[in-house]
Design a protein around this motif. Structure first.
Motif, PDB file in Angstrom:
ATOM      1  N   ASN A 212     -42.688  32.408  43.817  1.00  0.00           N
ATOM      2  CA  ASN A 212     -42.855  31.063  44.390  1.00  0.00           C
ATOM      3  C   ASN A 212     -43.844  31.018  45.546  1.00  0.00           C
ATOM      4  OD1 ASN A 212     -41.424  32.345  46.394  1.00  0.00           O
ATOM      5  ND2 ASN A 212     -39.759  30.858  46.516  1.00  0.00           N
TER       6      ASN A 212
ATOM      7  N   GLY B 137     -47.002  28.731  43.529  1.00  0.00           N
ATOM      8  CA  GLY B 137     -46.770  29.402  42.247  1.00  0.00           C
ATOM      9  C   GLY B 137     -47.726  30.549  42.019  1.00  0.00           C
TER      10      GLY B 137
ATOM     11  N   TYR C 233     -43.002  35.271  37.605  1.00  0.00           N
ATOM     12  CA  TYR C 233     -43.426  34.118  38.389  1.00  0.00           C
ATOM     13  C   TYR C 233     -42.795  34.196  39.773  1.00  0.00           C
ATOM     14  CZ  TYR C 233     -44.604  29.224  39.384  1.00  0.00           C
ATOM     15  OH  TYR C 233     -45.106  28.076  39.931  1.00  0.00           O
TER      16      TYR C 233
ATOM     17  N   GLN D 214     -48.328  33.945  39.445  1.00  0.00           N
ATOM     18  CA  GLN D 214     -47.952  34.669  38.238  1.00  0.00           C
ATOM     19  C   GLN D 214     -48.573  36.061  38.244  1.00  0.00           C
ATOM     20  OE1 GLN D 214     -49.271  32.953  34.539  1.00  0.00           O
ATOM     21  NE2 GLN D 214     -47.869  34.165  33.310  1.00  0.00           N
TER      22      GLN D 214
ATOM     23  N   GLU E 211     -51.371  29.608  40.570  1.00  0.00           N
ATOM     24  CA  GLU E 211     -51.437  28.546  39.570  1.00  0.00           C
ATOM     25  C   GLU E 211     -51.956  27.226  40.130  1.00  0.00           C
ATOM     26  OE1 GLU E 211     -48.480  27.503  36.011  1.00  0.00           O
ATOM     27  OE2 GLU E 211     -47.614  27.123  37.976  1.00  0.00           O
TER      28      GLU E 211
END
Length: 239
Positions: A158, A162, A156, A164, A181
């Motif tokens: 930042n 977000g 993950y 992934q 996300e």
């Protein structure tokens, strides 16, 4: 009571680069992830595409020197061809890839795509020999670049509300995609391409493991993201 409008804290921008190869024009769509701390390019384009990337970025008011990162989804020439040149222009640029792809990107190991092309060249019919030879020579001209950080499945980051990392092997063994996300966007790399506006396996004739590639495409589509940013084909939306 009036609903408060939240100011966007980031931008996720698809770019468009078109370059000739032989008698054809190839169009690709790198993606820019831009927030208050990071300006990350996902895939860097062909050999010689730096001027076009710079022009695209300038349309949004930024330059190559402002990029903080370059994610390479895999080691194909149309994704890493400009990476070494970008690093020369911007020495602080951090290069990201999966651990599986890094040896091919850095030329610690012979790129699998070049191995495949050389093997195919030996069996091409006479009318395709010239193109096949030119393709092999072009792959040999791809400059290696050091990978600064390895990305792992499920990791993950930042970036942009977000991000992934998703392992999507098949096209190449260490291919990765990114799931943004908060924005519900999947940046597919070559795990999904678009033909006539519909998702397909990218270049199945060159895909190194077609069964894995099919599984990876289905995995991404099963996520039901609002939007898929496909390197080949552009934007696919489920809304």
């Amino acid at each position: 009571m009036a609903k408060k409008i939240r100011k966007m804290r980031y931008k996720i921008l698809p770019l468009t680069i078109t370059m000739p190869f032989g008698d054809t024009q190839n169009t690709i769509h790198p993606t820019l992830l831009w927030d208050q701390q990071n300006i990350v390019l996902v895939d860097g384009g062909f050999i010689g595409s730096c001027p076009m990337l710079d022009k695209e970025l300038l349309l949004h008011g930024i330059s190559l020197q402002q990029l903080t990162g370059l994610v390479l989804t895999h080691h194909d020439h149309d994704h890493i061809g400009a990476a070494a040149a970008l690093k020369r222009v911007n020495p602080k640029l951090q290069i990201y890839s999966s651990a599986e792809e890094a040896p091919f990107i850095s030329a610690q190991e012979k790129p699998l795509r070049l191995c495949q092309a050389e093997e195919m060249q030996m069996t091409l019919p006479p009318d395709q020999q010239v193109f096949g030879k030119a393709f092999c020579e072009m792959l040999r001209r791809v400059e290696p670049v050091h990978v600064d950080r390895m990305l792992h499945d499920g990791e993950y980051l930042n970036w942009c509300g977000g991000c992934q990392v998703i392992a999507t092997p098949g096209h190449t063994p260490g291919h990765i995609s990114l799931f943004m996300e908060e924005a519900s966007i999947v940046i597919t790399g070559d795990a999904i391409a678009l033909e006539n506006g519909l998702p397909v396996i990218a270049n199945p004739q060159f895909t190194l493991d077609i069964e894995q590639a099919a599984e990876s495409m289905e995995k991404l589509l099963a996520m039901k993201a609002k939007t898929y940013y496909c390197y080949h084909g552009g934007i696919y939306s489920l809304t």
